[in-house]
Design a protein around this motif. Sequence first.
Motif, PDB file in Angstrom:
ATOM      1  N   GLU A 154       0.831  -1.210   0.000  1.00 17.50           N
ATOM      2  CA  GLU A 154       0.000   0.000   0.000  1.00 17.50           C
ATOM      3  C   GLU A 154       0.863   1.256   0.000  1.00 17.50           C
ATOM      4  OE1 GLU A 154      -2.486   1.842   3.592  1.00 17.50           O
ATOM      5  OE2 GLU A 154      -3.457   0.048   2.754  1.00 17.50           O
ATOM      6  N   VAL A 155       0.384   2.306  -0.684  1.00 15.36           N
ATOM      7  CA  VAL A 155       1.026   3.622  -0.644  1.00 15.36           C
ATOM      8  C   VAL A 155      -0.050   4.695  -0.511  1.00 15.36           C
ATOM      9  CG1 VAL A 155       3.009   2.898  -2.037  1.00 15.36           C
ATOM     10  CG2 VAL A 155       1.018   3.916  -3.167  1.00 15.36           C
ATOM     11  N   PRO A 156       0.282   5.827   0.117  1.00 16.49           N
ATOM     12  CA  PRO A 156      -0.704   6.904   0.240  1.00 16.49           C
ATOM     13  C   PRO A 156      -0.781   7.746  -1.022  1.00 16.49           C
ATOM     14  CG  PRO A 156       1.330   7.554   1.306  1.00 16.49           C
ATOM     15  CD  PRO A 156       1.540   6.137   0.839  1.00 16.49           C
ATOM     16  N   ILE A 157      -1.944   8.341  -1.253  1.00 13.91           N
ATOM     17  CA  ILE A 157      -2.109   9.375  -2.268  1.00 13.91           C
ATOM     18  C   ILE A 157      -2.371  10.674  -1.519  1.00 13.91           C
ATOM     19  CG2 ILE A 157      -3.420  10.185  -4.258  1.00 13.91           C
ATOM     20  CD1 ILE A 157      -4.235   7.340  -4.837  1.00 13.91           C
ATOM     21  N   LEU A 158      -1.427  11.585  -1.539  1.00 10.65           N
ATOM     22  CA  LEU A 158      -1.579  12.856  -0.830  1.00 10.65           C
ATOM     23  C   LEU A 158      -2.495  13.785  -1.622  1.00 10.65           C
ATOM     24  CD1 LEU A 158       2.096  13.420   0.393  1.00 10.65           C
ATOM     25  CD2 LEU A 158       0.261  12.054   1.425  1.00 10.65           C
ATOM     26  N   PRO A 159      -3.084  14.778  -0.953  1.00  8.78           N
ATOM     27  CA  PRO A 159      -4.104  15.602  -1.613  1.00  8.78           C
ATOM     28  C   PRO A 159      -3.640  16.304  -2.886  1.00  8.78           C
ATOM     29  CG  PRO A 159      -4.189  15.929   0.757  1.00  8.78           C
ATOM     30  CD  PRO A 159      -2.976  15.096   0.493  1.00  8.78           C
ATOM     31  N   ASP A 160      -2.350  16.633  -2.975  1.00  9.25           N
ATOM     32  CA  ASP A 160      -1.854  17.337  -4.153  1.00  9.25           C
ATOM     33  C   ASP A 160      -1.013  16.456  -5.070  1.00  9.25           C
ATOM     34  OD1 ASP A 160      -2.980  19.906  -3.547  1.00  9.25           O
ATOM     35  OD2 ASP A 160      -1.432  20.179  -2.030  1.00  9.25           O
ATOM     36  N   ASP A 161      -0.947  15.157  -4.807  1.00 13.64           N
ATOM     37  CA  ASP A 161      -0.173  14.255  -5.655  1.00 13.64           C
ATOM     38  C   ASP A 161      -0.771  14.173  -7.052  1.00 13.64           C
ATOM     39  OD1 ASP A 161       1.742  13.530  -3.822  1.00 13.64           O
ATOM     40  OD2 ASP A 161       0.782  11.642  -3.258  1.00 13.64           O
ATOM     41  N   GLU A 165       3.348  11.337  -9.814  1.00 14.08           N
ATOM     42  CA  GLU A 165       3.982  11.144  -8.505  1.00 14.08           C
ATOM     43  C   GLU A 165       3.507   9.849  -7.851  1.00 14.08           C
ATOM     44  OE1 GLU A 165       4.706  15.745  -7.045  1.00 14.08           O
ATOM     45  OE2 GLU A 165       2.651  14.972  -7.090  1.00 14.08           O
ATOM     46  N   VAL A 166       2.223   9.567  -7.972  1.00 10.20           N
ATOM     47  CA  VAL A 166       1.688   8.332  -7.393  1.00 10.20           C
ATOM     48  C   VAL A 166       2.262   7.121  -8.115  1.00 10.20           C
ATOM     49  CG1 VAL A 166      -0.405   7.000  -6.929  1.00 10.20           C
ATOM     50  CG2 VAL A 166      -0.421   9.488  -6.644  1.00 10.20           C
ATOM     51  N   PHE A 167       2.421   7.226  -9.428  1.00  8.25           N
ATOM     52  CA  PHE A 167       2.985   6.103 -10.177  1.00  8.25           C
ATOM     53  C   PHE A 167       4.395   5.777  -9.691  1.00  8.25           C
ATOM     54  CE2 PHE A 167       4.992   3.825 -13.623  1.00  8.25           C
ATOM     55  CZ  PHE A 167       4.000   2.934 -14.012  1.00  8.25           C
ATOM     56  N   GLY A 168       5.161   6.807  -9.323  1.00  3.52           N
ATOM     57  CA  GLY A 168       6.488   6.554  -8.768  1.00  3.52           C
ATOM     58  C   GLY A 168       6.411   5.741  -7.486  1.00  3.52           C
ATOM     59  N   LYS A 169       5.445   6.063  -6.639  1.00  2.00           N
ATOM     60  CA  LYS A 169       5.264   5.303  -5.397  1.00  2.00           C
ATOM     61  C   LYS A 169       4.823   3.870  -5.695  1.00  2.00           C
ATOM     62  CE  LYS A 169       3.459   9.390  -2.988  1.00  2.00           C
ATOM     63  NZ  LYS A 169       2.379   9.878  -2.105  1.00  2.00           N
ATOM     64  N   VAL A 170       3.909   3.720  -6.657  1.00  2.00           N
ATOM     65  CA  VAL A 170       3.411   2.392  -6.997  1.00  2.00           C
ATOM     66  C   VAL A 170       4.526   1.519  -7.576  1.00  2.00           C
ATOM     67  CG1 VAL A 170       1.864   1.148  -8.567  1.00  2.00           C
ATOM     68  CG2 VAL A 170       1.015   3.100  -7.260  1.00  2.00           C
ATOM     69  N   THR A 171       5.430   2.128  -8.324  1.00  2.00           N
ATOM     70  CA  THR A 171       6.570   1.377  -8.855  1.00  2.00           C
ATOM     71  C   THR A 171       7.414   0.802  -7.726  1.00  2.00           C
ATOM     72  OG1 THR A 171       6.625   2.750 -10.846  1.00  2.00           O
ATOM     73  CG2 THR A 171       8.619   1.525 -10.318  1.00  2.00           C
TER      74      THR A 171
END
Length: 317
Positions: A154-161, A165-171
């Motif tokens: 799991e990774v967070p999605i911040l309000p301004d992401d 940016e989220v794809f980088g976390k998912v990777t």
Amino acid sequence: MQEQQRRPRAVVFAYHNVGVRCLKVLLAGGVDVALVVTHEDSESENIWFDSVISVCQDQGIPYITPADAKSPELLAQVQAARPDLMFSFYYRHMLPAELLAVAPAYNMHGSLLPQFRGRAPVNWAVLHGADVTGATLHEMTVKPDAGAIVAQMEVPILPDDTAFEVFGKVTVAAEQALWRVLPSLLDGSAPRLHNDLTQGGYFGGRKPEDGRIDWNQPAQTVYNLHRAVAPPYPGAFTDVGGVRYVVQRARLRQPNHEHTDNVASASLRPGLTVVDNCIFGVCGDGRMLAISALTADGEPVTAAQLQSRLAAAASGQ
């Protein structure tokens, strides 16, 4: 002398950053990657991601780029590799039943299944205002994203992401999930958790036209659209006077600005506007997006230029 144990052999279908990172996990985990099936980059696409082909060239791994995942030639090549396992890491074609029958197959999906099944899961999660997503390794079946869950991160999605940016976390989440489960996957002890398809939903691919802004919608909805398709994706856009304006960077005005927003936008129609030499997008609920970078037909536009163009468009010039 004891005979050396044969390394597990895999055929890997891979593309994009997740394909690169997960392929490297397999190599680091001692897997013999006999063949990689990937894609040639398209000249019409903005290639902002890493190259699976480059990894194969660096590591001396045989690779092919078939146009059709259902071709008999591809099936024969995969069968000839005699894999113990197969993996799909952001490969863009569905694998037919004949391929899936060659060996146990696992897919890495960019969401927390069963949520956001299907195409572009990160973009859809941001568009729908989700505050969490992740990566899921699951057994492959003919029905997409329907097999038993093997691992999740799991990774967070911040309000301004943004989706980028989220794809980088998912990777990173995909890399970690595979790294943690790989030993048990190879020895046959990995868990198989139920993938409840009555939950979540299935989403199709997205096209550039899906980025068209409806300024009559609430500001949060418009902002989520911007975040979901912000560069390097095609971007959220609006057409005024025959000119296409694409929002490159924007922020949703915070609650402490809400009174000011409502006063400033009370006499403004929804859409692009200029206030105090700053560009805003007025939304249907009276709140505004503060736009810090905007392009007009592909070229950067200033607040003064936009104000002049909007005035000309309003007068019919």
